[in-house]
Scaffold this motif. Structure first.
Motif, mmCIF file in Angstrom:
data_model
loop_
_atom_site.group_PDB
_atom_site.id
_atom_site.type_symbol
_atom_site.label_atom_id
_atom_site.label_comp_id
_atom_site.label_asym_id
_atom_site.label_seq_id
_atom_site.Cartn_x
_atom_site.Cartn_y
_atom_site.Cartn_z
ATOM 1 N N ALA A 30 -5.582 14.761 -13.842
ATOM 2 C CA ALA A 30 -5.735 13.476 -14.519
ATOM 3 C C ALA A 30 -4.385 12.869 -14.881
ATOM 4 O O ALA A 30 -4.225 11.659 -14.873
ATOM 5 C CB ALA A 30 -6.583 13.640 -15.764
ATOM 6 N N THR A 31 -3.394 13.682 -15.186
ATOM 7 C CA THR A 31 -2.098 13.133 -15.565
ATOM 8 C C THR A 31 -1.281 12.711 -14.361
ATOM 9 O O THR A 31 -0.369 11.915 -14.494
ATOM 10 C CB THR A 31 -1.298 14.164 -16.381
ATOM 11 O OG1 THR A 31 -1.125 15.326 -15.589
ATOM 12 C CG2 THR A 31 -2.000 14.500 -17.677
ATOM 13 N N ASN A 32 -1.587 13.225 -13.162
ATOM 14 C CA ASN A 32 -0.782 12.939 -11.986
ATOM 15 C C ASN A 32 -1.398 11.900 -11.054
ATOM 16 O O ASN A 32 -0.785 11.549 -10.069
ATOM 17 C CB ASN A 32 -0.540 14.228 -11.186
ATOM 18 C CG ASN A 32 0.305 15.208 -11.950
ATOM 19 O OD1 ASN A 32 1.097 14.832 -12.791
ATOM 20 N ND2 ASN A 32 0.126 16.475 -11.659
ATOM 21 N N GLU A 33 -2.574 11.443 -11.317
ATOM 22 C CA GLU A 33 -3.228 10.504 -10.407
ATOM 23 C C GLU A 33 -2.944 9.070 -10.804
ATOM 24 O O GLU A 33 -2.766 8.764 -11.971
ATOM 25 C CB GLU A 33 -4.729 10.742 -10.394
ATOM 26 C CG GLU A 33 -5.099 12.083 -9.801
ATOM 27 C CD GLU A 33 -6.597 12.314 -9.781
ATOM 28 O OE1 GLU A 33 -7.345 11.467 -10.293
ATOM 29 O OE2 GLU A 33 -7.004 13.356 -9.259
ATOM 30 N N PHE A 34 -2.894 8.185 -9.787
ATOM 31 C CA PHE A 34 -2.720 6.764 -10.066
ATOM 32 C C PHE A 34 -3.653 5.956 -9.185
ATOM 33 O O PHE A 34 -4.101 6.413 -8.144
ATOM 34 C CB PHE A 34 -1.259 6.326 -9.855
ATOM 35 C CG PHE A 34 -0.775 6.436 -8.432
ATOM 36 C CD1 PHE A 34 -0.915 5.383 -7.544
ATOM 37 C CD2 PHE A 34 -0.171 7.596 -7.983
ATOM 38 C CE1 PHE A 34 -0.467 5.477 -6.240
ATOM 39 C CE2 PHE A 34 0.285 7.708 -6.684
ATOM 40 C CZ PHE A 34 0.138 6.647 -5.812
ATOM 41 N N ARG A 35 -3.956 4.752 -9.640
ATOM 42 C CA ARG A 35 -4.791 3.803 -8.892
ATOM 43 C C ARG A 35 -4.245 2.414 -9.162
ATOM 44 O O ARG A 35 -4.147 1.991 -10.309
ATOM 45 C CB ARG A 35 -6.246 3.906 -9.320
ATOM 46 C CG ARG A 35 -7.160 2.967 -8.556
ATOM 47 C CD ARG A 35 -8.610 3.175 -8.970
ATOM 48 N NE ARG A 35 -9.485 2.208 -8.364
ATOM 49 C CZ ARG A 35 -9.998 2.305 -7.139
ATOM 50 N NH1 ARG A 35 -9.703 3.338 -6.393
ATOM 51 N NH2 ARG A 35 -10.797 1.369 -6.667
ATOM 52 N N LEU A 36 -3.898 1.705 -8.088
ATOM 53 C CA LEU A 36 -3.313 0.369 -8.192
ATOM 54 C C LEU A 36 -4.169 -0.618 -7.419
ATOM 55 O O LEU A 36 -4.740 -0.279 -6.389
ATOM 56 C CB LEU A 36 -1.889 0.374 -7.620
ATOM 57 C CG LEU A 36 -0.910 1.366 -8.243
ATOM 58 C CD1 LEU A 36 0.354 1.455 -7.420
ATOM 59 C CD2 LEU A 36 -0.606 0.955 -9.652
ATOM 60 N N THR A 37 -4.233 -1.865 -7.913
ATOM 61 C CA THR A 37 -4.992 -2.916 -7.254
ATOM 62 C C THR A 37 -4.164 -4.190 -7.220
ATOM 63 O O THR A 37 -3.631 -4.618 -8.238
ATOM 64 C CB THR A 37 -6.304 -3.202 -8.019
ATOM 65 O OG1 THR A 37 -7.028 -1.976 -8.145
ATOM 66 C CG2 THR A 37 -7.149 -4.214 -7.288
ATOM 67 N N ALA A 38 -4.054 -4.787 -6.035
ATOM 68 C CA ALA A 38 -3.370 -6.076 -5.868
ATOM 69 C C ALA A 38 -4.103 -6.852 -4.781
ATOM 70 O O ALA A 38 -4.201 -6.395 -3.646
ATOM 71 C CB ALA A 38 -1.905 -5.879 -5.485
ATOM 72 N N GLY A 39 -4.623 -8.026 -5.137
ATOM 73 C CA GLY A 39 -5.402 -8.802 -4.178
ATOM 74 C C GLY A 39 -6.630 -8.014 -3.759
ATOM 75 O O GLY A 39 -7.379 -7.512 -4.591
ATOM 76 N N ASN A 40 -6.843 -7.899 -2.441
ATOM 77 C CA ASN A 40 -7.965 -7.119 -1.910
ATOM 78 C C ASN A 40 -7.550 -5.718 -1.505
ATOM 79 O O ASN A 40 -8.291 -5.033 -0.811
ATOM 80 C CB ASN A 40 -8.572 -7.836 -0.697
ATOM 81 C CG ASN A 40 -9.370 -9.049 -1.104
ATOM 82 O OD1 ASN A 40 -9.937 -9.073 -2.182
ATOM 83 N ND2 ASN A 40 -9.416 -10.047 -0.249
ATOM 84 N N ALA A 41 -6.379 -5.277 -1.896
ATOM 85 C CA ALA A 41 -5.889 -3.955 -1.527
ATOM 86 C C ALA A 41 -5.942 -3.004 -2.718
ATOM 87 O O ALA A 41 -5.774 -3.402 -3.864
ATOM 88 C CB ALA A 41 -4.463 -4.054 -1.013
ATOM 89 N N VAL A 42 -6.159 -1.732 -2.417
ATOM 90 C CA VAL A 42 -6.192 -0.681 -3.425
ATOM 91 C C VAL A 42 -5.310 0.468 -2.926
ATOM 92 O O VAL A 42 -5.395 0.857 -1.767
ATOM 93 C CB VAL A 42 -7.630 -0.163 -3.648
ATOM 94 C CG1 VAL A 42 -7.651 1.007 -4.596
ATOM 95 C CG2 VAL A 42 -8.521 -1.274 -4.143
ATOM 96 N N GLY A 43 -4.486 0.979 -3.810
ATOM 97 C CA GLY A 43 -3.676 2.149 -3.493
ATOM 98 C C GLY A 43 -3.959 3.227 -4.522
ATOM 99 O O GLY A 43 -3.984 2.960 -5.720
ATOM 100 N N TYR A 44 -4.201 4.444 -4.073
ATOM 101 C CA TYR A 44 -4.473 5.538 -5.005
ATOM 102 C C TYR A 44 -3.882 6.822 -4.435
ATOM 103 O O TYR A 44 -3.688 6.952 -3.226
ATOM 104 C CB TYR A 44 -5.970 5.695 -5.268
ATOM 105 C CG TYR A 44 -6.806 5.867 -4.025
ATOM 106 C CD1 TYR A 44 -7.099 7.127 -3.530
ATOM 107 C CD2 TYR A 44 -7.302 4.765 -3.339
ATOM 108 C CE1 TYR A 44 -7.862 7.283 -2.396
ATOM 109 C CE2 TYR A 44 -8.067 4.907 -2.201
ATOM 110 C CZ TYR A 44 -8.345 6.170 -1.737
ATOM 111 O OH TYR A 44 -9.088 6.315 -0.600
#
Length: 145
Positions: A30-44
């Protein structure tokens, strides 16, 4: 009677060990995970501190993940921050994706000035060049050591 007590005690010990093993990875992940959202794209993905030995040094940070998009006419990039000239911040692109679908990425990074963990950002645009300029972005700042 004695065997019943031993079996019950053994079952409780096994259950306690099972719960302890199951709970430890969940808190670390839980401390090392990330989730990013910009426009219609998602990065995790995951952001991990690496261990190194003097004989075979490796960069101290490992970043792995997936970049997913839904739009047919948009692109997205994943970038990692690094120290630039005069203690500025520069962005290095480690993954790019255009159109619908997924792309995996992997990067290794060094600490920035003052031993700061480098941030990760996801940017979107009409093409890769526009996304790399960084106008529509989401930023992940890892926790301090």
């Amino acid at each position: 009677m004695r065997s019943l007590v031993l079996r019950t005690l053994g079952g409780l010990v096994a259950a306690g060990l099972g719960l302890g093993v199951a709970a430890a990875p969940a808190t670390a992940a839980a401390t090392n995970e990330f989730r990013l959202t910009a426009g219609n794209a998602v990065g995790y993905g995951t952001y991990q501190q690496m261990m190194s030995i003097p004989e075979r040094p490796v960069p101290p940070i490992s970043i792995t993940g997936t970049l997913a998009a839904r739009s047919l006419w948009r692109c997205a990039v994943i970038q990692v921050g690094r120290s630039g000239p005069a203690d500025g911040l520069e962005w290095q692109t480690v993954g790019r994706h255009c159109g619908p679908g997924r792309t995996s990425f992997r990067a290794q990074a060094n600490y920035m000035f003052r031993a700061v963990n480098p941030p990760v950002r996801l940017c979107a645009g009409w093409n890769v060049n526009q996304a790399e300029r960084g106008r529509r972005c989401d930023l992940y700042r890892p926790p301090a050591n």
